[in-house]
Design an enzyme around this catalytic site. Sequence first.
Site, PDB file in Angstrom:
ATOM      1  N   ASN A 242       0.860  -1.177   0.000  1.00  0.00           N
ATOM      2  CA  ASN A 242       0.000   0.000   0.000  1.00  0.00           C
ATOM      3  C   ASN A 242       0.900   1.233   0.000  1.00  0.00           C
ATOM      4  O   ASN A 242       1.473   1.583   1.022  1.00  0.00           O
ATOM      5  CB  ASN A 242      -0.891  -0.024   1.263  1.00  0.00           C
TER       6      ASN A 242
ATOM      7  N   LYS B 286       0.099   4.305  -0.386  1.00  0.00           N
ATOM      8  CA  LYS B 286      -0.544   5.509   0.174  1.00  0.00           C
ATOM      9  C   LYS B 286      -0.281   6.693  -0.774  1.00  0.00           C
ATOM     10  O   LYS B 286      -0.526   6.562  -1.962  1.00  0.00           O
ATOM     11  CB  LYS B 286      -0.046   5.740   1.597  1.00  0.00           C
TER      12      LYS B 286
ATOM     13  N   HIS C 253      -9.563   1.376   4.672  1.00  0.00           N
ATOM     14  CA  HIS C 253      -8.271   1.585   5.346  1.00  0.00           C
ATOM     15  C   HIS C 253      -8.462   2.591   6.486  1.00  0.00           C
ATOM     16  O   HIS C 253      -9.220   3.552   6.358  1.00  0.00           O
ATOM     17  CB  HIS C 253      -7.219   2.087   4.349  1.00  0.00           C
TER      18      HIS C 253
ATOM     19  N   GLU D 186      -6.748   4.965   7.509  1.00  0.00           N
ATOM     20  CA  GLU D 186      -6.469   6.376   7.185  1.00  0.00           C
ATOM     21  C   GLU D 186      -7.650   7.010   6.458  1.00  0.00           C
ATOM     22  O   GLU D 186      -7.911   8.201   6.618  1.00  0.00           O
ATOM     23  CB  GLU D 186      -5.169   6.474   6.365  1.00  0.00           C
TER      24      GLU D 186
ATOM     25  N   GLU E  60      -5.561  -4.711  10.310  1.00  0.00           N
ATOM     26  CA  GLU E  60      -4.525  -3.711  10.517  1.00  0.00           C
ATOM     27  C   GLU E  60      -4.808  -2.957  11.811  1.00  0.00           C
ATOM     28  O   GLU E  60      -5.590  -1.999  11.824  1.00  0.00           O
ATOM     29  CB  GLU E  60      -4.503  -2.723   9.347  1.00  0.00           C
TER      30      GLU E  60
ATOM     31  N   GLY F 257       2.445   2.382  10.670  1.00  0.00           N
ATOM     32  CA  GLY F 257       3.408   3.476  10.532  1.00  0.00           C
ATOM     33  C   GLY F 257       4.071   3.866  11.836  1.00  0.00           C
ATOM     34  O   GLY F 257       4.725   4.903  11.924  1.00  0.00           O
TER      35      GLY F 257
ATOM     36  N   SER G  86       3.398  -2.056  10.180  1.00  0.00           N
ATOM     37  CA  SER G  86       4.850  -2.105  10.432  1.00  0.00           C
ATOM     38  C   SER G  86       5.484  -3.448  10.052  1.00  0.00           C
ATOM     39  O   SER G  86       6.406  -3.917  10.721  1.00  0.00           O
ATOM     40  CB  SER G  86       5.157  -1.728  11.885  1.00  0.00           C
TER      41      SER G  86
END
Length: 254
Positions: A12, A14, A99, A101, A171, A177, A216
């Site tokens: 991904n 992003k 996701h 985010e 996730e 991250g 991560s």
Amino acid sequence: MSEPRTPVFAANWKMSHGPAETGAFVERFAARHGPRGDATVVVFPPAISLAAFAAAASGRPDLEFGVQDVHTEVEGAHTSGISAAMVPATGATWGLAGHSERRREFGDTDVDVGRKLVRLLEVGLRPVLCVGETLDEREAGRLATVLETQIRDALRPLGREGRARLAYAYEPVWAIGTGRTASPADAAEAHAIIREQLVRAEGCDAERAVILYGGSVKPANIDALLAAPGVDGVLVGGASLDPDSWAAICAAGR
Ligand code: PGA
């Protein structure tokens, strides 16, 4: 005996790698990663780089790719929106939905995520439904409730045929991250909760559903995570941006 699930290595990107960087990435990655028949490799570039990815990977049909997000509507006055209907012409065959985010920065709700899954399925894309809990939710003992709610509400508008085609990504928000990876045991626990729910949900093929771990993931922890029970692959952000690191991850279990 049930068939083993084919592992999926998903990247991904992003908001990284525009068209120019995408071409350079594919060239370097392809030189380091030969096709493997025992796993699927899929990259989610930013939408503006889908055509560049397709062009750069035209000689490598084993390198699959997909869109990071689509609009809940098929068409209309939605400035900056990307309709799922526009995606197949790029050659992309996958789509992410839900996701964290998107949920956090753009307010995507479980209902929105369900509508996006419908849009992706309508045009023949293979959706990956992303779910996961925040640190507060985990510490409050709400892991199972959060995962179950996210899955139940997103699956609601889907028919049996669509449900059977979904892949999932667990996730944990606190591991994205942050450099803080869920332990293989944490991943196994959450994946078991998800698979258990798929057993109960109508139309889901729990035995064949691919469930990825994301948060991560890097070359140093890929083997341990893939060895965790019920982990069928990974969804990788930061460590997928460098072609050498991504090639090292995609070599796991080879
Ligand atoms: P990360 O991101 O690997 O950088 O933690 C994973 C993701 O958000 O898909």
